[in-house]
Design a protein around this motif. Sequence first.
Motif, PDB file in Angstrom:
ATOM      1  N   ALA A  15       0.816  -1.221   0.000  1.00  0.00           N
ATOM      2  CA  ALA A  15       0.000   0.000   0.000  1.00  0.00           C
ATOM      3  C   ALA A  15       0.846   1.265   0.000  1.00  0.00           C
ATOM      4  O   ALA A  15       0.511   2.247  -0.662  1.00  0.00           O
ATOM      5  N   ILE A  16       1.961   1.257   0.727  1.00  0.00           N
ATOM      6  CA  ILE A  16       2.769   2.474   0.882  1.00  0.00           C
ATOM      7  C   ILE A  16       3.951   2.506  -0.085  1.00  0.00           C
ATOM      8  O   ILE A  16       4.390   3.572  -0.481  1.00  0.00           O
ATOM      9  N   GLY A  17       4.454   1.353  -0.450  1.00  0.00           N
ATOM     10  CA  GLY A  17       5.572   1.299  -1.381  1.00  0.00           C
ATOM     11  C   GLY A  17       6.938   1.329  -0.713  1.00  0.00           C
ATOM     12  O   GLY A  17       7.946   1.516  -1.378  1.00  0.00           O
ATOM     13  N   LEU A  18       6.973   1.149   0.591  1.00  0.00           N
ATOM     14  CA  LEU A  18       8.238   1.084   1.327  1.00  0.00           C
ATOM     15  C   LEU A  18       8.340  -0.285   1.993  1.00  0.00           C
ATOM     16  O   LEU A  18       7.340  -0.835   2.449  1.00  0.00           O
ATOM     17  N   PRO A  19       9.559  -0.824   2.079  1.00  0.00           N
ATOM     18  CA  PRO A  19       9.704  -2.102   2.776  1.00  0.00           C
ATOM     19  C   PRO A  19       9.381  -1.954   4.266  1.00  0.00           C
ATOM     20  O   PRO A  19       9.629  -0.910   4.860  1.00  0.00           O
ATOM     21  N   VAL A  20       8.825  -2.998   4.841  1.00  0.00           N
ATOM     22  CA  VAL A  20       8.419  -2.984   6.255  1.00  0.00           C
ATOM     23  C   VAL A  20       9.244  -4.023   7.024  1.00  0.00           C
ATOM     24  O   VAL A  20       9.339  -5.171   6.618  1.00  0.00           O
ATOM     25  N   ILE A  21       9.826  -3.575   8.126  1.00  0.00           N
ATOM     26  CA  ILE A  21      10.538  -4.461   9.047  1.00  0.00           C
ATOM     27  C   ILE A  21       9.710  -4.523  10.322  1.00  0.00           C
ATOM     28  O   ILE A  21       9.567  -3.532  11.029  1.00  0.00           O
ATOM     29  N   ASN A  22       9.140  -5.671  10.606  1.00  0.00           N
ATOM     30  CA  ASN A  22       8.298  -5.851  11.786  1.00  0.00           C
ATOM     31  C   ASN A  22       9.136  -6.490  12.892  1.00  0.00           C
ATOM     32  O   ASN A  22       9.427  -7.673  12.860  1.00  0.00           O
ATOM     33  N   LEU A  23       9.543  -5.684  13.880  1.00  0.00           N
ATOM     34  CA  LEU A  23      10.364  -6.179  14.987  1.00  0.00           C
ATOM     35  C   LEU A  23       9.523  -6.709  16.148  1.00  0.00           C
ATOM     36  O   LEU A  23      10.069  -7.084  17.181  1.00  0.00           O
ATOM     37  N   GLY A  24       8.213  -6.711  16.017  1.00  0.00           N
ATOM     38  CA  GLY A  24       7.346  -7.177  17.096  1.00  0.00           C
ATOM     39  C   GLY A  24       7.713  -8.585  17.525  1.00  0.00           C
ATOM     40  O   GLY A  24       7.833  -9.477  16.710  1.00  0.00           O
ATOM     41  N   LEU A  25       7.920  -8.773  18.840  1.00  0.00           N
ATOM     42  CA  LEU A  25       8.305 -10.083  19.343  1.00  0.00           C
ATOM     43  C   LEU A  25       7.550 -10.439  20.619  1.00  0.00           C
ATOM     44  O   LEU A  25       6.700 -11.306  20.608  1.00  0.00           O
ATOM     45  N   HIS A  26       7.843  -9.735  21.725  1.00  0.00           N
ATOM     46  CA  HIS A  26       7.253 -10.100  23.012  1.00  0.00           C
ATOM     47  C   HIS A  26       7.272  -8.870  23.920  1.00  0.00           C
ATOM     48  O   HIS A  26       8.337  -8.299  24.170  1.00  0.00           O
ATOM     49  N   ALA A  27       6.106  -8.481  24.424  1.00  0.00           N
ATOM     50  CA  ALA A  27       6.027  -7.303  25.296  1.00  0.00           C
ATOM     51  C   ALA A  27       6.799  -7.503  26.588  1.00  0.00           C
ATOM     52  O   ALA A  27       7.246  -6.535  27.202  1.00  0.00           O
ATOM     53  N   GLY A  28       7.004  -8.745  26.980  1.00  0.00           N
ATOM     54  CA  GLY A  28       7.742  -9.045  28.201  1.00  0.00           C
ATOM     55  C   GLY A  28       9.197  -8.601  28.152  1.00  0.00           C
ATOM     56  O   GLY A  28       9.867  -8.561  29.175  1.00  0.00           O
TER      57      GLY A  28
END
Length: 137
Positions: free
Chosen positions: A74-87
């Motif tokens: 949708a945006i045209g930029l690569p996405v790096i999702n660092l989501g792992l663990h809130a703990g």
Amino acid sequence: MKQFIVNILLFFLFLFLIVFISGRNYHFNDDQSDYLDAIIDKHRLAEKTPSPRIILGGGSNLAFGIDSKKIENAIGLPVINLGLHAGLGLDFIVNEIKYIAKPTDIVILSIEYDLTIKGSDPLKEQVAKKFSTAKNF
């Protein structure tokens, strides 16, 4: 009546033996691949993805709740999702983003309701065993 009680005792003894024997053969292997190993793949992706890019930081709400490919298309930029663990805590998450982010990157921080600043030390140690750079976060 005696035969009934004997049968019930034998049944529970048999059940106990099955549970005991099957449980004896199971042991947790700390070296086996698990969910926290995803940090290795996430950082490998971040290293090879050129800037500008979108970096998402947060807990498992990002890991399981965001379609990075859809945002990328949708945006045209690569996405790096660092989501792992809130703990891991807010300090860890922010320091991880600082380590990866470049001046032209867009950073989106998604904070979970029960996210603490410090996080869980045993969880951080476990992640650091898997990805040694995480000691710096």
